[in-house]
Structure formats: C-alpha cells, structure tokens
Design an enzyme around this catalytic site. Structure first.
Site, mmCIF file in Angstrom:
data_model
loop_
_atom_site.group_PDB
_atom_site.id
_atom_site.type_symbol
_atom_site.label_atom_id
_atom_site.label_comp_id
_atom_site.label_asym_id
_atom_site.label_seq_id
_atom_site.Cartn_x
_atom_site.Cartn_y
_atom_site.Cartn_z
ATOM 1 N N TYR A 68 8.142 18.571 36.679
ATOM 2 C CA TYR A 68 7.325 17.812 37.585
ATOM 3 C C TYR A 68 7.913 16.510 37.712
ATOM 4 O O TYR A 68 8.414 15.738 36.622
ATOM 5 C CB TYR A 68 5.917 17.787 36.965
ATOM 6 C CG TYR A 68 5.116 16.804 37.888
ATOM 7 C CD1 TYR A 68 4.254 17.343 38.932
ATOM 8 C CD2 TYR A 68 5.008 15.394 37.905
ATOM 9 C CE1 TYR A 68 3.298 16.311 39.856
ATOM 10 C CE2 TYR A 68 4.361 14.465 38.652
ATOM 11 C CZ TYR A 68 3.674 15.136 39.476
ATOM 12 O OH TYR A 68 2.767 14.142 40.354
ATOM 13 N N GLU A 80 5.838 13.697 45.743
ATOM 14 C CA GLU A 80 5.781 14.555 44.562
ATOM 15 C C GLU A 80 6.616 15.851 44.664
ATOM 16 O O GLU A 80 6.658 16.338 45.799
ATOM 17 C CB GLU A 80 4.260 15.139 44.119
ATOM 18 C CG GLU A 80 4.007 15.753 42.936
ATOM 19 C CD GLU A 80 2.546 16.154 42.983
ATOM 20 O OE1 GLU A 80 1.731 15.308 42.435
ATOM 21 O OE2 GLU A 80 2.058 17.265 43.497
#
Ligand code: GDP
Ligand code: MN
Length: 377
Positions: A101, A189
């Site tokens: 991530y 993101e």
C-alpha cells in the site's frame, strides 16, 4: 471531488507512476471487445466512487474475451455502497507476487502531507490499520521541500529489503507525492502496488480525491467530474447551490453558514443525538433554497426530526420562514420540524410561523435538545 479509478490512473501515469493501460466499457460487448484486443486475460473493474469494490464482487479476473463480457454484464448491473455501476475498466491481468500500500493524505493534526506505506496492502488494508497499526508506516513531508529522496527510500525499505526494488518503490512514492501536489489532491492512493512475478513493481489500483478548493485553477481536472456517479442527494444539493454532506444520524440539520452548521452538529452530539447531514443554505435570502434543502433532507429515510438553525444577518428570518411554510405545504412532511431563528426580521418570522401552525424558538440549546428528544439516535 472524487475521481474514478480510470481517471486517476491516467493522471498518476503522467507523473510517472507505472500502470497497465486499459480501456473503459459501458456495455458487456464493448468489455469483451477490449478484452480481445488485450489478449483475453484481463481484469474487469467496476468504476464507482467507493472503495471495497473487490470485496463487493466488482473486480473480476477473466480468462478470455467471452468471460470478460460475462463479468462486465454482471458488474454493470451491480450497485456498490448505493452507487450504480455504469462503467467498467478492462485492464490486462497481472500475476501478483506481493501487494503493498502507498498513499498520500493531508494530516490535519500536523497540517502537512503524510506519505503512508505498508507491506500488508490489498483489500484488507483497513483491518491491518485497525488491528496491527505497527505495520503501517508514515513519513511527514515538509511541503517546502517535498518528499526528500532519503525519506522516500527509508519508507520504501519498509516494503522491500533488496536495494533495487526499494529504489524503484521510493521513486514511485516520489511520483505519487508529485501527483498529490500537482493535482491539488486531498488523497492520492495506490492499493495495491504489486510486485510482479519477475520482481518488477506495478500499480494496480488508483484512488484520487481532489480538494474542491483546488479546482478553480485546474479546469482540466474539474471537467472530469462525473455527476452521474455521485449520490443523488449530493447532486441535487450542488444544483441548488447548497453545501451538503450526507451523514448517518437521525437529526436532519438545515443551517445558514458553515461555521454555525458545524456548531449545530456539535450541539446535536452534545445533547446525545446524531446529525443526519451537514447542510449550509448559504448567506442569501432565497426561499427556493429552503425548499430544496427540505426536499433533500426529507428524502433521507433515516431522518426522524429536522432542525432549522438560522442566524439572520444578510439572511432574513422572514424569508427562511416563507421557505419553510412553502416547502411544508409542497412536501408531505412526516417528521417533526424544530425551528430556531434569531436576528434580522425575527419577530415577523416567528409571527408568520406561529400563524401557519409551526412553533419557533429563539434559543439554540432549547431547539437542539427538543430535536434530539424527537429523534433518538
Ligand atoms: P478495490 O477492492 O476497490 O480496492 O479494487 P482493487 O482494484 O484494489 O482490486 C481488488 C483486488 O483485486 C486487488 O487487491 C487484487 O488482489 C485483485 N486484483 C486486481 N487486479 C488484479 C490483477 O491484475 N491480477 C490479479 N491476480 N489480481 C488482481
Ligand atoms: Mn484497491
């Protein structure tokens, strides 16, 4: 403003973030045709403004074009978190060795951008953050200097122990930070950022939220707004010139001024209630806005009482009172109204409302307490 994954991918790619290239389809046949062009083995992905698409069944790997068309047909009929899926993105599938991530957000506490990384990326990142916060790594950025190479590399070593891959991840983090700043984002993101079987890094999902205040200087990005993908209540509010944010509580709030709206929500919570929304009808005197506001609030089945809190300055209390009576006549209101007005033309407003069978208060605490009592959370 929320963007779709396919839009965020195109924007991030301009800043150097590596993504596979796919195409968007609005029908199953189109999806099948794109899959055929891409070699058949593809991922079909719902394009909606919501996370958790994979868990909801909105992200499917297809073996061939016919399989892709079948997945597209199913996904295009889905609703994910209340949002109907109208488009799918079809991209070449990738064999995944590991998922990490990488994200950039604004940390309000330190008033700076923060880059976040975790080697435990993928669809369970929220659980990872909640249960094993030590697996989430953060670095605060001084916006004057940007994400410095040593900061990016230190973070990248949390994801990869070998130098070559860590350097590649550090570069991607710097590209993502540049995209965050360049696009005026409040969130940028990549989840997952995957390691492929051959050891390379590839971004497979993109999420981008652009700060509405950054849009006036970025018409090209503002033009990407997909109003058809927004919640109906938020579309209606924007069309009516109202600032509106849907929440989960039971007390519908209709307030003039953003600061008073925030203070009203705080008071609702203070007296044990939960606000159903944030709504600022603005500083003008326009009964039509009140009508639109009441329509939007009453469309929410969770609302058990509606609280008006009006401080009349430029806004005239009698105009708001007119709007309330007009709207109440037009809509069949089946929840109680609690009205608090004070300021310009307050006496006229109270007289008018009382004459029309409403009760109006001038004390905020009393009004909020009454609304909370009528709408237990
Ligand atoms: P989200 O659930 O809305 O975050 O959607 P994502 O685009 O992140 O997809 C969810 C999950 O699908 C990812 O975490 C991956 O595990 C999986 N996935 C996405 N693309 C691929 C792919 O090309 N190959 C494989 N094997 N899995 C994929
Ligand atoms: Mn994802």
């Amino acid at each position: 403003m929320n963007l779709h994954e396919f839009q965020a991918r195109d924007l991030f790619r301009r800043y150097g973030v590596p993504f596979t290239v796919g195409e968007v389809a609005t029908t199953p046949d189109e999806g099948g045709a794109i899959a055929a062009r891409l070699g058949g083995w593809v991922v079909v992905k719902a394009q909606v403004h919501s996370g958790g698409r994979g868990k909801a069944g909105g992200v499917k790997v297809a073996r061939d074009a016919a399989d892709a068309a079948a997945h597209a047909a199913r996904i295009l009929g889905m609703t994910i978190q209340g949002l109907p899926v109208r488009k799918v993105l079809v991209v070449p599938a990738v064999e995944i060795a590991a998922e990490s991530y990488l994200g950039v957000i604004v940390d309000r506490a330190v008033q700076r951008p923060v880059v976040i990384a975790s080697a435990a990326g993928g669809v369970d990142i929220e659980e990872v953050a909640a249960r094993t916060p030590q697996r989430i790594h953060r670095v605060t950025v001084d916006p004057r200097y940007g994400l410095l190479p040593h900061q990016a590399l230190a973070l990248a070593f949390r994801l990869h122990s070998d130098l070559t891959t860590a350097r590649a991840a550090a570069e991607i983090a710097q590209h993502l930070y540049a995209a965050f700043i360049g696009l005026g984002a409040s969130l940028a993101e990549i989840n997952p950022l995957v390691t492929t079987k051959d050891g390379g890094l590839l971004a497979l999902d993109a999420k981008l939220v652009v700060d509405d205040n950054e849009l006036p200087g970025r018409p090209e990005i503002a033009a990407l707004r997909d109003t058809s993908a927004e919640a109906p209540s938020e579309q209606r509010a924007r069309a009516a010139g109202l600032s509106f944010i849907q929440l989960q509580g039971t007390v519908g709030c209709c307030v003039n001024g953003a600061g008073l709206a925030m203070a009203t929500m705080d008071l609702v919570k203070f007296y044990g209630g939960e606000p159903a929304n944030f709504l600022d009808i603005g500083g003008s005197s326009n009964p039509q806005k009140v009508v639109a506001a009441l329509e939007i609030i009453t469309a929410d089945p969770g609302v058990r009482a509606i609280l008006f809190n009006i401080f009349g300055g430029i806004t005239r209390c009698d105009d708001v009172a007119n709007g309330i009576v007009e709207a109440a006549g037009r809509l069949s209101l089946n929840v109680p109204l609690v009205i608090r007005l004070t300021g310009t033309n307050e006496e006229d407003a109270v007289k008018f409302l009382t004459g029309a069978g409403f009760s109006a208060l001038t004390n905020t605490d009393q009004a909020v307490e009454r609304a909370v009592a009528l709408a237990p959370a």
